[in-house]
Scaffold this active site. Structure first.
Site, PDB file in Angstrom:
ATOM      1  N   THR A 194     -42.561 -32.116 -61.268  1.00  0.00           N
ATOM      2  CA  THR A 194     -43.859 -31.960 -61.337  1.00  0.00           C
ATOM      3  C   THR A 194     -44.680 -32.692 -62.272  1.00  0.00           C
ATOM      4  O   THR A 194     -45.550 -33.672 -61.912  1.00  0.00           O
ATOM      5  CB  THR A 194     -44.329 -30.522 -61.715  1.00  0.00           C
ATOM      6  OG1 THR A 194     -43.476 -29.638 -60.885  1.00  0.00           O
ATOM      7  CG2 THR A 194     -45.727 -30.111 -61.673  1.00  0.00           C
ATOM      8  N   GLY A 235     -60.783 -21.330 -61.666  1.00  0.00           N
ATOM      9  CA  GLY A 235     -60.136 -21.174 -62.767  1.00  0.00           C
ATOM     10  C   GLY A 235     -60.531 -22.352 -63.796  1.00  0.00           C
ATOM     11  O   GLY A 235     -60.234 -23.602 -63.556  1.00  0.00           O
ATOM     12  N   GLY A 236     -60.925 -21.539 -65.058  1.00  0.00           N
ATOM     13  CA  GLY A 236     -61.218 -22.758 -65.952  1.00  0.00           C
ATOM     14  C   GLY A 236     -60.224 -22.838 -66.980  1.00  0.00           C
ATOM     15  O   GLY A 236     -60.281 -22.995 -68.463  1.00  0.00           O
ATOM     16  N   VAL A 245     -56.379 -24.986 -68.232  1.00  0.00           N
ATOM     17  CA  VAL A 245     -56.317 -26.291 -68.416  1.00  0.00           C
ATOM     18  C   VAL A 245     -56.163 -26.981 -67.315  1.00  0.00           C
ATOM     19  O   VAL A 245     -56.885 -28.225 -67.281  1.00  0.00           O
ATOM     20  CB  VAL A 245     -54.679 -26.364 -69.418  1.00  0.00           C
ATOM     21  CG1 VAL A 245     -53.884 -25.620 -68.550  1.00  0.00           C
ATOM     22  CG2 VAL A 245     -54.702 -27.923 -69.601  1.00  0.00           C
ATOM     23  N   GLU A 300     -64.793 -19.134 -63.512  1.00  0.00           N
ATOM     24  CA  GLU A 300     -63.851 -18.314 -64.412  1.00  0.00           C
ATOM     25  C   GLU A 300     -64.127 -17.134 -64.416  1.00  0.00           C
ATOM     26  O   GLU A 300     -65.126 -16.704 -65.000  1.00  0.00           O
ATOM     27  CB  GLU A 300     -63.742 -19.185 -65.774  1.00  0.00           C
ATOM     28  CG  GLU A 300     -62.850 -18.499 -66.618  1.00  0.00           C
ATOM     29  CD  GLU A 300     -61.480 -18.206 -66.375  1.00  0.00           C
ATOM     30  OE1 GLU A 300     -60.938 -19.180 -65.917  1.00  0.00           O
ATOM     31  OE2 GLU A 300     -60.990 -17.014 -66.556  1.00  0.00           O
ATOM     32  N   VAL A 311     -64.355 -13.834 -58.025  1.00  0.00           N
ATOM     33  CA  VAL A 311     -64.443 -14.226 -56.534  1.00  0.00           C
ATOM     34  C   VAL A 311     -64.349 -13.171 -55.381  1.00  0.00           C
ATOM     35  O   VAL A 311     -63.183 -12.430 -55.636  1.00  0.00           O
ATOM     36  CB  VAL A 311     -63.862 -15.716 -56.187  1.00  0.00           C
ATOM     37  CG1 VAL A 311     -63.767 -16.085 -54.816  1.00  0.00           C
ATOM     38  CG2 VAL A 311     -63.949 -16.922 -57.268  1.00  0.00           C
ATOM     39  N   HIS A 358     -59.058 -44.978 -93.421  1.00  0.00           N
ATOM     40  CA  HIS A 358     -60.287 -44.650 -93.101  1.00  0.00           C
ATOM     41  C   HIS A 358     -60.530 -46.087 -92.228  1.00  0.00           C
ATOM     42  O   HIS A 358     -60.334 -46.986 -92.889  1.00  0.00           O
ATOM     43  CB  HIS A 358     -60.767 -44.763 -94.546  1.00  0.00           C
ATOM     44  CG  HIS A 358     -62.481 -44.686 -94.293  1.00  0.00           C
ATOM     45  ND1 HIS A 358     -63.314 -43.395 -93.652  1.00  0.00           N
ATOM     46  CD2 HIS A 358     -63.364 -45.726 -94.510  1.00  0.00           C
ATOM     47  CE1 HIS A 358     -64.483 -43.990 -93.645  1.00  0.00           C
ATOM     48  NE2 HIS A 358     -64.629 -45.125 -94.009  1.00  0.00           N
TER      49      HIS A 358
HETATM   50  C1  LIG Z   1     -51.818 -30.654 -62.428  1.00  0.00           C
HETATM   51  C2  LIG Z   1     -50.926 -30.615 -63.537  1.00  0.00           C
HETATM   52  C3  LIG Z   1     -50.991 -31.180 -64.795  1.00  0.00           C
HETATM   53  C4  LIG Z   1     -50.012 -31.096 -65.747  1.00  0.00           C
HETATM   54  N1  LIG Z   1     -50.200 -31.572 -66.999  1.00  0.00           N
HETATM   55  C5  LIG Z   1     -49.700 -31.543 -68.053  1.00  0.00           C
HETATM   56  C6  LIG Z   1     -49.741 -32.335 -69.006  1.00  0.00           C
HETATM   57  O1  LIG Z   1     -50.691 -32.785 -69.335  1.00  0.00           O
HETATM   58  N2  LIG Z   1     -48.660 -32.065 -70.142  1.00  0.00           N
HETATM   59  C7  LIG Z   1     -47.752 -31.225 -70.022  1.00  0.00           C
HETATM   60  O2  LIG Z   1     -47.028 -30.982 -71.073  1.00  0.00           O
HETATM   61  N3  LIG Z   1     -47.400 -30.549 -68.966  1.00  0.00           N
HETATM   62  C8  LIG Z   1     -48.429 -30.604 -68.047  1.00  0.00           C
HETATM   63  N4  LIG Z   1     -48.032 -29.886 -66.633  1.00  0.00           N
HETATM   64  C9  LIG Z   1     -46.988 -28.808 -66.559  1.00  0.00           C
HETATM   65  C10 LIG Z   1     -45.721 -29.562 -66.518  1.00  0.00           C
HETATM   66  O3  LIG Z   1     -45.807 -30.631 -65.300  1.00  0.00           O
HETATM   67  C11 LIG Z   1     -44.633 -28.558 -66.102  1.00  0.00           C
HETATM   68  O4  LIG Z   1     -44.398 -27.853 -67.455  1.00  0.00           O
HETATM   69  C12 LIG Z   1     -43.274 -29.284 -65.972  1.00  0.00           C
HETATM   70  O5  LIG Z   1     -43.162 -30.394 -65.179  1.00  0.00           O
HETATM   71  C13 LIG Z   1     -42.281 -28.444 -66.240  1.00  0.00           C
HETATM   72  O6  LIG Z   1     -40.565 -28.965 -66.006  1.00  0.00           O
HETATM   73  P1  LIG Z   1     -39.649 -28.131 -65.032  1.00  0.00           P
HETATM   74  O7  LIG Z   1     -38.638 -29.074 -65.551  1.00  0.00           O
HETATM   75  O8  LIG Z   1     -39.578 -26.836 -65.466  1.00  0.00           O
HETATM   76  O9  LIG Z   1     -40.246 -27.985 -63.713  1.00  0.00           O
HETATM   77  P2  LIG Z   1     -40.659 -29.124 -62.795  1.00  0.00           P
HETATM   78  O10 LIG Z   1     -41.124 -30.431 -63.298  1.00  0.00           O
HETATM   79  O11 LIG Z   1     -41.629 -28.324 -61.535  1.00  0.00           O
HETATM   80  O12 LIG Z   1     -39.050 -29.554 -61.966  1.00  0.00           O
HETATM   81  C14 LIG Z   1     -38.502 -28.584 -61.042  1.00  0.00           C
HETATM   82  C15 LIG Z   1     -37.526 -29.461 -60.098  1.00  0.00           C
HETATM   83  O13 LIG Z   1     -36.767 -28.952 -59.463  1.00  0.00           O
HETATM   84  C16 LIG Z   1     -36.672 -29.191 -58.177  1.00  0.00           C
HETATM   85  N5  LIG Z   1     -36.179 -28.036 -57.520  1.00  0.00           N
HETATM   86  C17 LIG Z   1     -36.491 -26.696 -57.317  1.00  0.00           C
HETATM   87  N6  LIG Z   1     -36.038 -25.834 -56.539  1.00  0.00           N
HETATM   88  C18 LIG Z   1     -34.840 -26.740 -56.181  1.00  0.00           C
HETATM   89  C19 LIG Z   1     -33.573 -26.386 -55.488  1.00  0.00           C
HETATM   90  N7  LIG Z   1     -33.374 -25.118 -54.941  1.00  0.00           N
HETATM   91  N8  LIG Z   1     -32.788 -27.576 -55.291  1.00  0.00           N
HETATM   92  C20 LIG Z   1     -33.034 -28.733 -55.923  1.00  0.00           C
HETATM   93  N9  LIG Z   1     -34.248 -28.800 -56.604  1.00  0.00           N
HETATM   94  C21 LIG Z   1     -34.943 -28.060 -56.702  1.00  0.00           C
HETATM   95  C22 LIG Z   1     -38.115 -29.332 -57.777  1.00  0.00           C
HETATM   96  O14 LIG Z   1     -38.276 -30.334 -56.705  1.00  0.00           O
HETATM   97  C23 LIG Z   1     -38.636 -30.245 -59.094  1.00  0.00           C
HETATM   98  O15 LIG Z   1     -38.492 -31.609 -59.151  1.00  0.00           O
HETATM   99  C24 LIG Z   1     -49.076 -30.096 -65.627  1.00  0.00           C
HETATM  100  C25 LIG Z   1     -48.834 -29.330 -64.472  1.00  0.00           C
HETATM  101  C26 LIG Z   1     -49.794 -29.694 -63.299  1.00  0.00           C
HETATM  102  C27 LIG Z   1     -49.364 -28.862 -62.224  1.00  0.00           C
END
Ligand SMILES: Cc1cc2nc3c(=O)[nH]c(=O)nc-3n(C[C@H](O)[C@H](O)[C@H](O)COP(=O)(O)OP(=O)(O)OC[C@H]3O[C@@H](n4cnc5c(N)ncnc54)[C@H](O)[C@@H]3O)c2cc1C
Length: 460
Positions: free
Chosen positions: A41, A175-176, A178, A198, A232, A437
């Site tokens: 993600t 939703g307000g 992040v 929100e 909502v 500074h």
């Molecule tokens: C719009 C948005 C903006 C964000 N901005 C920030 C930010 O600025 N800073 C920050 O720190 N965080 C941010 N986040 C949050 C951040 O993206 C997540 O906290 C982070 O990606 C979590 O990592 P993860 O490894 O737990 O999960 P993920 O990154 O979701 O990875 C999980 C992976 O597992 C894979 N998967 C799932 N199930 C299976 C399966 N059964 N078999 C094989 N593969 C599978 C998925 O395809 C995915 O690639 C943001 C999130 C969003 C949605």
């Protein structure tokens, strides 16, 4: 067919790939199973693409306002395909770099949907991957919605909002928190008429109340409509627009081209064999102890599947922790309380540790002291034309327990704040440090001077 590895990691996002990279560095053989794109993600639909769009938004605003500092420039609008090309270029470069790292550490990247079929085995198609040391569950999270409100058409999650073929004229952000305020901010800068709705009384409700209030003021000044404390009711999609009925004191109807639903993200843990293997879930999140062990020996969980701050850097650190734990390095558990949080909008909010109300709840209201240093007294903030503050929350006569910043690029200042909170700094620890500074960082030093009762560039 079965293949054995020291470590089998399910999910190639921030948490999973960090466990894999650190595990390989420590000499483990590693299989990393990913059904979509390595990087998850954060890289493909979260942190990186949104921040690239926010940077384009910042440049657009700087161009619009360039004349205020004597620079002649004409803002001619947003070329959305070109903005997307810039954003995709950033993502692609990072994606290639990550693929290169994984390959160079000899991690076996398995493309496919994995399922936990025993405490030590993940099945992908007809191939099973068995872990000699541990399985790490890192399947991440997905956008939640409200009961009865399905995604599709004009009702978008953040993933669809990131790749709209054209900019909407009007958008409602539900939703307000992040993610909601980041999109509200960037869409507004791109010229979209935005309303944020929100249910709770303020924006960014998980942050210190002062930050939410400052953001709300700044959004209103910028022309973003903010409706807080409203729920909502009905959502209706027409051919050309979506309308939502608010259940306020008086009910009213808002209309827009799109509705972004940003009401939080839930863990992706269903139908993956977790519970059948003995892993215990709580509201869908995987239950772990402070060493990230699930209820099943040899099965760990990291990242958004574990309840707490859903942040990429938390996932990175948890992944590193598990690999080091398995290597017997006895790493320190990841301290959730010291993880910095940044809300990337205009102005940014960055914070670490307890909010004032959390501190008052934990320590007692009469045991908490707060000071707010206004950026009006900070030279660099004046140069950048930003407003905001640094707020310190301190245990009376004790260490600082929370730091909250509002202002342009506040996220870049959180490093020192994080050290101060993690190292339980008192004013006397920070005030002798000389801050460069003119920098915005200086404002943190000034806030500590104010806390010590000797402000320099502030009244008192
Ligand atoms: C719009 C948005 C903006 C964000 N901005 C920030 C930010 O600025 N800073 C920050 O720190 N965080 C941010 N986040 C949050 C951040 O993206 C997540 O906290 C982070 O990606 C979590 O990592 P993860 O490894 O737990 O999960 P993920 O990154 O979701 O990875 C999980 C992976 O597992 C894979 N998967 C799932 N199930 C299976 C399966 N059964 N078999 C094989 N593969 C599978 C998925 O395809 C995915 O690639 C943001 C999130 C969003 C949605």
């Amino acid at each position: 067919m079965s293949t054995e590895y020291d470590l089998v990691v399910l999910g190639g996002g921030s948490g999973g790939y960090a466990a894999a990279l650190r595990g390989a560095q420590l000499g483990f053989s590693v299989a990393l199973i990913e059904q979509d794109k390595l990087g998850g993600t954060c890289l493909h639909s979260g942190c990186i693409p949104t921040k690239a769009l926010l940077h384009a938004a910042e440049v657009a605003d700087a161009t619009r306002h360039a004349a205020t500092i004597g620079v002649r420039a004409t803002f001619e609008g947003i070329d959305l395909p070109a903005v997307y090309a810039y954003r995709d270029g950033v993502v692609d470069r990072l994606y290639q770099g990550l693929q290169g790292l994984v390959a160079s550490r000899k991690i076996v990247l398995v493309q496919g949907h994995g399922r936990l079929t025993s405490p030590s085995t993940v099945q992908v198609g007809d191939q099973s991957y068995t872990a000699r040391k541990a399985v790490v569950l890192a399947t991440g999270s997905m956008a939640r919605s409200l009961p009865g409100l399905a995604y599709g058409g004009r009702v978008l999650s953040s993933s669809e909002a990131l790749c709209l073929p054209e900019l909407p004229r009007r958008a409602i952000v539900l939703g307000g928190g992040v993610i909601g305020v980041e999109f509200a901010s960037l869409w507004h800068s791109f010229g979209v008429d935005v309303t944020v709705v929100e249910a709770l009384p303020g924006l960014v409700p998980n942050e210190d109340r002062a930050c939410g209030k400052a953001l709300e003021r700044a959004f209103r000044r910028r022309g973003i409509t903010v409706r807080t404390g409203v729920r909502v009711g009905k959502v209706e999609q027409g051919e050309k627009q979506v309308s939502i009925t608010l259940e306020a004191g008086e009910s009213d109807v808002l209309e827009a081209d799109v509705l972004l639903v940003a009401v939080g993200r839930g863990p992706r843990t269903a139908d993956l064999g977790y519970e059948e293997a003995g892993v215990v879930l709580d509201r869908g999140f995987i239950k772990v102890d402070d060493r990230l062990r699930t209820a099943v020996p040899g099965v760990f969980a990291v990242g958004d599947v574990v309840d707490g701050l859903q942040l990429a850097h938390r996932g990175f650190q948890q992944g590193i922790f598990v690999a080091e734990e398995l290597a017997g390095l006895d790493p320190a558990p990841v301290a959730e309380a010291h993880i910095p949080r940044v809300t990337y909008c205009d102005p940014e909010i960055a914070s670490v540790g307890l909010t004032q109300s959390q501190a008052e709840e934990t320590l007692g209201a009469d045991q908490v002291e707060c000071v707010e240093y206004n950026l009006a007294g900070n030279g660099k903030s004046q140069i950048l034309g930003t407003t905001g503050f640094v707020k310190l929350v301190r245990e009376k006569n004790g260490p600082v327990v929370g730091i909250h910043l509002v202002g342009a690029r506040a996220g870049e200042l959180i490093g020192e704040a994080q050290l101060a909170v993690a190292w339980e700094a008192r004013p006397d620890d920070v005030t002798p440090l000389v801050h460069a500074h003119p920098t915005q960082n200086e404002a943190i030093g000034e806030a500590f001077l104010a806390l010590a009762g000797k402000p320099l560039h502030a009244h008192g």
